[in-house]
Design a protein around this motif. Structure first.
Motif, PDB file in Angstrom:
ATOM      1  N   ILE A 171       0.848  -1.202   0.000  1.00  0.00           N
ATOM      2  CA  ILE A 171       0.000   0.000   0.000  1.00  0.00           C
ATOM      3  C   ILE A 171       0.883   1.252   0.000  1.00  0.00           C
ATOM      4  O   ILE A 171       0.614   2.215  -0.721  1.00  0.00           O
ATOM      5  CB  ILE A 171      -0.948   0.027   1.238  1.00  0.00           C
ATOM      6  N   GLU A 174       2.149   2.014  -3.409  1.00  0.00           N
ATOM      7  CA  GLU A 174       1.113   2.620  -4.266  1.00  0.00           C
ATOM      8  C   GLU A 174       0.896   4.088  -3.906  1.00  0.00           C
ATOM      9  O   GLU A 174       0.464   4.866  -4.725  1.00  0.00           O
ATOM     10  CB  GLU A 174      -0.212   1.853  -4.114  1.00  0.00           C
ATOM     11  N   LEU A 220      -6.514  -1.066  -2.432  1.00  0.00           N
ATOM     12  CA  LEU A 220      -5.956  -0.688  -3.739  1.00  0.00           C
ATOM     13  C   LEU A 220      -7.082  -0.357  -4.719  1.00  0.00           C
ATOM     14  O   LEU A 220      -6.978   0.603  -5.499  1.00  0.00           O
ATOM     15  CB  LEU A 220      -5.082  -1.826  -4.301  1.00  0.00           C
TER      16      LEU A 220
END
Ligand code: KG4
Ligand code: ZN
Length: 348
Positions: A171, A174, A220
Motif C-alpha cells: 500500500i 502505491e 488498492l
C-alpha cells in the motif's frame, strides 16, 4: 562465568551481529541495513541483499566483538539465524557462523527467525518467562503462537495469504512512500480518518487464521477508483480519497483483525500474558490498541522497544542461549533454510 553468545542474523536486508550474556543482557548490537539499495525497486532485491551481506558480515561481526570488548575465545558459542528468510541472504550469515565455529572450536547453535523475534522480549523484560501467548507479525509472517517454553512453540494461527508487513509495504508503494513503507504509512494513518473507507475483516469458520489480501485489494481498488473518478470529474484525487484516510482505514482494518483473533486465542487458551514480536509490532496503532485490549482484559502486555522489533542479532543471540541450554547444536554441515516452520525441527 556468564555464558555469552555472539549471533549473526542475515535473513533479509539487515546484516546484524550482537553479543548477549545469559540470554538477557545486550553487550553489543550492530545492525547494518541495505534498505537504501532496494529503495528504488520498491522492495528487497534478493541478489543485492546477498551481495550487501557478503560485504558487511565480517566488519559487522568485528564491530560486535569490539563493542562488547570480547574476542571469540571468550564466547560460549555462536548463534545464527538459519531460517526462514531469503536463502541467498541466510547462506552468508550461516557460512560466517560456521567459519567462526570451525576456527574457534566453539559450539554452533542454529535458531529460528521467529523464535528470535519472540526472544527480543527477554532482553527488554527481565521478568518475562514462558508460558505466554505471542503475536508475531513481520514482513513475511503473522502467527499467534503459544510459547510453552523457551524452545517449545505451538502455532495457533497463521496468515493464509499476505503477511501484514508485506501488505503495509505494498500500500505504501502505491502511495509513493519509499521502501520500507510500514513506518511511513503508520505515521500517515495517525493523521487520517479510518471511517472514510469501509474495509473487510476476513475470518474463517473454526480457525483463528488471518487473511490480509482482501484488505489490501479492497484498499488498492478504492485508491484506483478514486484516481479514475478524479480524472473524469477533473478534481484532485486527494479530494475524493485522501492518502491519510486510506492509510487510516487500512491500518484500522489490519490491527482490528490481528487483535480480534488474539482475543479469541486468549479466550481459548486462558493466558494472562501477551507478547508482541516482529517488525510490525513497531506499529503505533497496534501498540496502542494492544494496550487497550490488555487493560480491558487485565492482561500483562510485553512490547519490545522499537530497535528490538525489527531485525537485529541481539534477539538471535538471546534465543541462541536458550536453544544451547536445551542442547541444540549444529555441525558444519548446517544449511540455511528458506522455509522452516516455527516449532518444528530444522529441515535437512
Ligand atoms: O521483522 P522484520 O524486520 O523483518 C521480517 O522478518 O520480515 O519486519 C519488517 C516489516 C516490514 O514489512 C516493515 O514495513 C514492517 O515490518 N514495519 C512496520 C512498521 N515498522 C516496520 N509496519 C507497520 N508499522 C510500522 N511502524
Ligand atoms: Zn524479522
Amino acid at each position: 562465568m556468564k555464558k555469552m553468545f555472539l549471533a549473526i542474523e542475515s535473513s533479509c536486508d539487515e546484516t546484524a551481529a550482537a553479543v548477549v550474556a545469559e540470554g538477557r543482557e545486550i553487550l553489543s548490537n550492530v545492525v547494518q541495513s541495505s534498505a537504501s539499495l532496494h529503495e528504488r525497486f520498491g522492495g528487497v532485491v534478493p541478489e543485492l541483499a546477498s551481495r550487501a551481506h557478503l560485504e558487511a558480515v565480517v566488519p559487522v561481526v568485528d564491530q560486535a566483538l569490539a563493542e562488547a570488548d570480547l574476542s571469540v575465545a571468550d564466547l560460549t558459542g555462536l548463534g545464527v539465524c538459519a531460517g526462514p528468510g531469503l536463502l541467498g541472504s541466510l547462506i552468508v550469515g550461516v557460512s560466517a557462523a560456521k567459519a567462526l565455529a570451525f576456527a574457534s572450536g566453539k559450539p554452533l547453535v542454529p535458531v529460528h527467525h521467529l523464535a528470535s523475534h519472540i526472544a527480543a522480549n527477554y532482553l527488554a523484560f527481565q521478568d518475562l518467562e514462558p508460558p505466554f501467548l505471542a503475536l508475531v507479525v513481520s514482513g513475511a509472517h503473522a502467527h499467534i503462537v503459544e510459547v510453552q517454553d523457551y524452545n517449545s512453540f505451538v502455532i495457533l494461527a497463521r496468515t493464509r495469504d499476505d503477511a501484514p508487513g508485506e501488505a503495509y509495504d505494498k500500500i505504501s508503494r502505491e502511495l509513493g512512500l519509499a521502501y520500507p513503507g510500514g513506518p511511513k504509512l503508520d505515521k500517515l494513518a495517525r493523521m487520517g480518518n479510518a471511517q472514510a473507507l469501509d474495509l473487510p475483516r476476513p475470518h474463517f469458520e473454526d480457525s483463528l487464521d488471518f487473511s490480509f489480501s482482501g484488505i489490501k485489494t479492497a484498499s488498492l481498488n478504492a485508491l484506483n477508483k478514486a484516481k479514475q473518478q478524479a480524472k473524469t470529474r477533473l478534481v484532485r484525487r486527494e479530494d475524493i480519497l485522501a492518502d491519510k484516510d486510506l492509510a487510516a482505514a487500512f491500518q484500522e482494518a489490519v490491527v482490528a483483525s490481528l487483535l480480534e483473533h488474539v482475543s479469541q486465542a486468549l479466550d481459548q487458551t486462558g493466558y494472562d500474558k501477551l507478547v508482541l514480536a516482529g517488525g510490525v509490532s513497531a506499529n503505533s496503532w497496534l501498540r496502542d490498541q494492544s494496550e487497550a485490549l490488555s487493560r480491558e482484559r487485565g492482561l500483562k502486555l510485553y512490547v519490545p522497544p522499537l530497535t528490538l522489533c525489527t531485525d537485529n542479532a541481539a534477539m538471535t543471540a538471546a534465543q541462541s542461549y536458550y536453544a544451547y541450554e536445551s542442547g541444540e547444536r549444529a555441525d558444519l554441515k548446517l544449511n540455511a533454510t528458506a522455509m522452516w516452520e516455527l516449532g518444528s525441527p530444522i529441515p535437512h
